[in-house]
Scaffold this motif. Structure first.
Motif, PDB file in Angstrom:
ATOM      1  N   LYS A  62     -44.555  30.784  74.846  1.00 28.04           N
ATOM      2  CA  LYS A  62     -43.612  31.901  74.757  1.00 28.04           C
ATOM      3  C   LYS A  62     -44.029  33.028  75.709  1.00 28.04           C
ATOM      4  O   LYS A  62     -43.193  33.608  76.414  1.00 28.04           O
ATOM      5  N   ILE A  63     -45.320  33.292  75.745  1.00 31.66           N
ATOM      6  CA  ILE A  63     -45.826  34.359  76.632  1.00 31.66           C
ATOM      7  C   ILE A  63     -45.481  34.027  78.083  1.00 31.66           C
ATOM      8  O   ILE A  63     -44.963  34.852  78.840  1.00 31.66           O
TER       9      ILE A  63
ATOM     10  N   LYS B 114     -47.586  27.066  71.025  1.00 29.83           N
ATOM     11  CA  LYS B 114     -46.185  27.513  71.132  1.00 29.83           C
ATOM     12  C   LYS B 114     -46.133  28.988  71.512  1.00 29.83           C
ATOM     13  O   LYS B 114     -45.276  29.417  72.270  1.00 29.83           O
ATOM     14  N   GLU B 115     -47.055  29.763  70.955  1.00 29.35           N
ATOM     15  CA  GLU B 115     -47.104  31.189  71.276  1.00 29.35           C
ATOM     16  C   GLU B 115     -47.491  31.371  72.758  1.00 29.35           C
ATOM     17  O   GLU B 115     -46.918  32.199  73.468  1.00 29.35           O
ATOM     18  N   ASN B 116     -48.432  30.561  73.237  1.00 24.49           N
ATOM     19  CA  ASN B 116     -48.810  30.593  74.672  1.00 24.49           C
ATOM     20  C   ASN B 116     -47.587  30.379  75.544  1.00 24.49           C
ATOM     21  O   ASN B 116     -47.333  31.096  76.509  1.00 24.49           O
TER      22      ASN B 116
ATOM     23  N   ASN C  46     -48.884  25.810  66.671  1.00 19.99           N
ATOM     24  CA  ASN C  46     -48.231  27.123  66.761  1.00 19.99           C
ATOM     25  C   ASN C  46     -48.916  28.020  67.782  1.00 19.99           C
ATOM     26  O   ASN C  46     -48.265  28.827  68.447  1.00 19.99           O
ATOM     27  N   TYR C  47     -50.215  27.864  67.910  1.00 18.87           N
ATOM     28  CA  TYR C  47     -50.973  28.646  68.911  1.00 18.87           C
ATOM     29  C   TYR C  47     -50.449  28.320  70.314  1.00 18.87           C
ATOM     30  O   TYR C  47     -50.166  29.203  71.119  1.00 18.87           O
TER      31      TYR C  47
ATOM     32  N   ARG D 207     -55.661  31.647  74.915  1.00 22.75           N
ATOM     33  CA  ARG D 207     -54.718  32.770  74.924  1.00 22.75           C
ATOM     34  C   ARG D 207     -55.056  33.781  76.024  1.00 22.75           C
ATOM     35  O   ARG D 207     -54.182  34.280  76.740  1.00 22.75           O
TER      36      ARG D 207
ATOM     37  N   SER E   3     -51.191  24.836  62.622  1.00 24.23           N
ATOM     38  CA  SER E   3     -51.531  26.170  63.131  1.00 24.23           C
ATOM     39  C   SER E   3     -52.002  26.091  64.587  1.00 24.23           C
ATOM     40  O   SER E   3     -51.758  27.004  65.377  1.00 24.23           O
TER      41      SER E   3
END
Ligand code: PL4
Length: 503
Positions: A404-405, A400-402, A397-398, A472, A394
């Motif tokens: 992506k942004i 990975k989301e960064n 994944n955090y 984030r 998890s």
């Protein structure tokens, strides 16, 4: 000039309260004292410039001095920011299972040695031994247990605790026939890059991807494998730089690559963020076999792979005869500060005279390393438990989301963005620009730290590396600042007119 390093708490510099800013300061030698008769190591004389990351930190500190009230955001050094999951830290420190585990030891011993002494079906004594060892490890390695007479332990095995070595072999290489005796636990991949250089010595030739993580080349210079730095080409003599860019899908053209004894290869790559496919790694292994070379495969970012590409070089048949793999808990589990990694040296990897390389690495490790911290190793074992692995996933994944942004922001601005799918890094092209200039302008105007591509070799000149490691809020704020900066800067960056995003 002598370079000294200091650390300062930078809670006022960044939205991440725990962030530390590291800086190198130069002092005039004569101010510190007289000269000895010691001649400086000629290899250290050859090193060009400061090591990349302390140089970035130095500029970070300078910037904050100049703009004391700004909120600096770091998308530079690939350092993790998210807390380590509680399950893992409590296994590094607590004593909560000791009573239960002691009870288990007793039961295992009783069952194994007394209940069925003559039965062919009794629990195998080897298994009982493993369970006891496992239980002992979990019991004694907790930090709190170190304060007890029963739980205190001093030096451990230089190669790492047996239970952790087995857990690494099973978790990451279960289907790849890596044995626990081939796993060497380290205090991080970076230290093992240097220990491997110690193993190789000064007489070997090396090839690196260009751009590349700078520790491979700098450690090679320090050990004496290279010639001098050439200002015109920005390359060291006696090093083969294998261009890796959009022109060859970030994989070297091996048909044009001269033979070297050693090939450093990083996948997913730092800095380009590209991962090599199975087919490409087949080519690399074949190339090494044909040439009698060895590959030092750095898989520090393997946990970020999401498209099915190989996470280990040993997924390629024949790699055990030509490859060493270095890896790390740093990016996988947020252990950049805890310090834990590993290196795999297969039994089949031999010198030209048939002597096993693993034997020499064992000698190097026992001579130059007294083993990773037992507390860090307890943490490593906790990471590899089912709960640990789930929690680590998890956190990854955090990030990975960064990433992506940031990727969406940069692509929407018309910048050409590479990498980022299977790695935490974005490799952004600023056609026709000098990377230190772009770095400086972005820092000055947006107060965002990045990494100039030329710090990774001449092939990185027109690029910036942008990291998805961070909080984030910082990613969102960085995106806002970058949009506002680039939307008013098309004159500086004329290539921004046509949007493209290539991965
Ligand atoms: C900052 C391809 C980061 N102070 O933490 P380790 O020692 O297990 O891993 C180091 C490492 C090994 N291999 C690769 C890496 O990218 C890294 C870490 N690189 C980066 O931002 O590129 C941190 C670097 C470190 C330094 O000065 O190199």
């Amino acid at each position: 000039m002598v370079s000294l390093t200091f650390f300062s708490s930078a809670s006022s510099l960044s939205s991440s309260p725990s962030k530390i800013v590291k800086s190198s300061l130069d002092f005039e030698l004569k101010k510190l004292g007289g000269c000895t008769k010691l001649v400086r190591n000629v290899n250290l004389e050859k090193l060009k410039n400061n090591y990349l990351f302390p140089e970035i930190s130095r500029r970070e500190v300078e910037h904050v001095k100049k703009h004391p009230n700004v909120q600096l955001i770091s998308l530079g050094t690939g350092d993790t920011t998210e807390p380590i999951p509680k399950q893992i830290t409590s296994d590094m420190s607590n004593v909560r299972f000791i009573v239960l585990l002691l009870f288990l030891i007793f039961i295992c011993a009783f069952v194994g040695f007394h209940l069925f002494p003559n039965s062919s079906q009794h629990i195998n004594r080897g298994q009982v031994y493993t369970i006891i060892k496992c239980v002992q490890f979990w019991t004694i390695q907790f930090a709190h247990a170190l304060s007890t007479v029963e739980g205190y332990r001093g030096y451990g095995l230089e190669q790492g605790d047996k239970v952790l070595r087995k857990a690494i072999a099973d978790t990451f290489y279960g289907h790849l026939h890596v044995k626990s005796n081939e796993v060497f636990v380290s205090d991080g991949a970076q230290s093992d890059i240097s220990r491997i250089q110690l193993l190789l010595g000064s007489g070997v030739t090396i090839a690196v991807q260009d751009p590349t993580f700078p520790a491979y080349i700098d450690s090679s210079v320090i050990i004496g494998q290279t010639g001098n730095f050439h200002e015109a080409t920005k390359k060291y003599q006696n090093v083969v730089y294998m261009p890796c860019g959009p022109q060859n899908s970030f994989f070297p053209d091996l048909s044009k690559t001269p033979r070297t004894d050693v090939i450093f290869f990083c996948s997913p790559n730092n800095p380009t963020g590209y991962v090599a496919s199975k087919k490409q790694l087949h080519q690399l292994v074949e190339f090494a076999k044909t040439n009698g070379s060895i590959i030092i495969f750095d898989s520090a970012y393997a946990a970020f792979i999401e498209d099915g590409s190989p996470r280990s070089i040993y997924e390629i048949p024949g790699a055990r005869e030509v490859a060493i793999e270095i890896s790390s808990f740093s990016k996988f589990a947020g252990f950049t500060g805890v310090r834990l990694g590993w290196t795999i040296i297969p039994d089949e990897l031999l010198y030209s005279n048939g002597f096993p390389i693993i034997n020499d690495f064992h000698r190097i490790v026992t001579t130059s390393f007294n083993g990773a911290s037992n507390i860090a190793q307890a943490g490593g074992l906790a990471c590899l438990s089912p709960v640990g692995l789930k929690e680590i996933r998890s956190v990854i994944n955090y990030y990975k989301e960064n990433r992506k942004i940031l990727m969406e922001t940069l692509a929407s601005l018309g910048l050409t963005v590479y990498g980022g799918i299977n790695a935490p890094y974005l490799w952004v092209h600023f056609k026709g620009s000098k990377s230190w200039d772009v770095f400086a302008e972005i820092l000055e105007k947006t107060h965002i730290i990045t990494v100039p591509g030329s710090g990774f070799g001449p092939g990185g000149e027109e690029y910036l590396r942008i990291s998805g490691f961070g909080r984030r809020d910082d990613m969102v704020e960085a995106s806002r600042r970058l949009r506002s900066f680039f939307n008013t800067r098309t004159k500086h960056f004329p290539f921004l007119s046509s949007a493209s995003n290539t991965n």
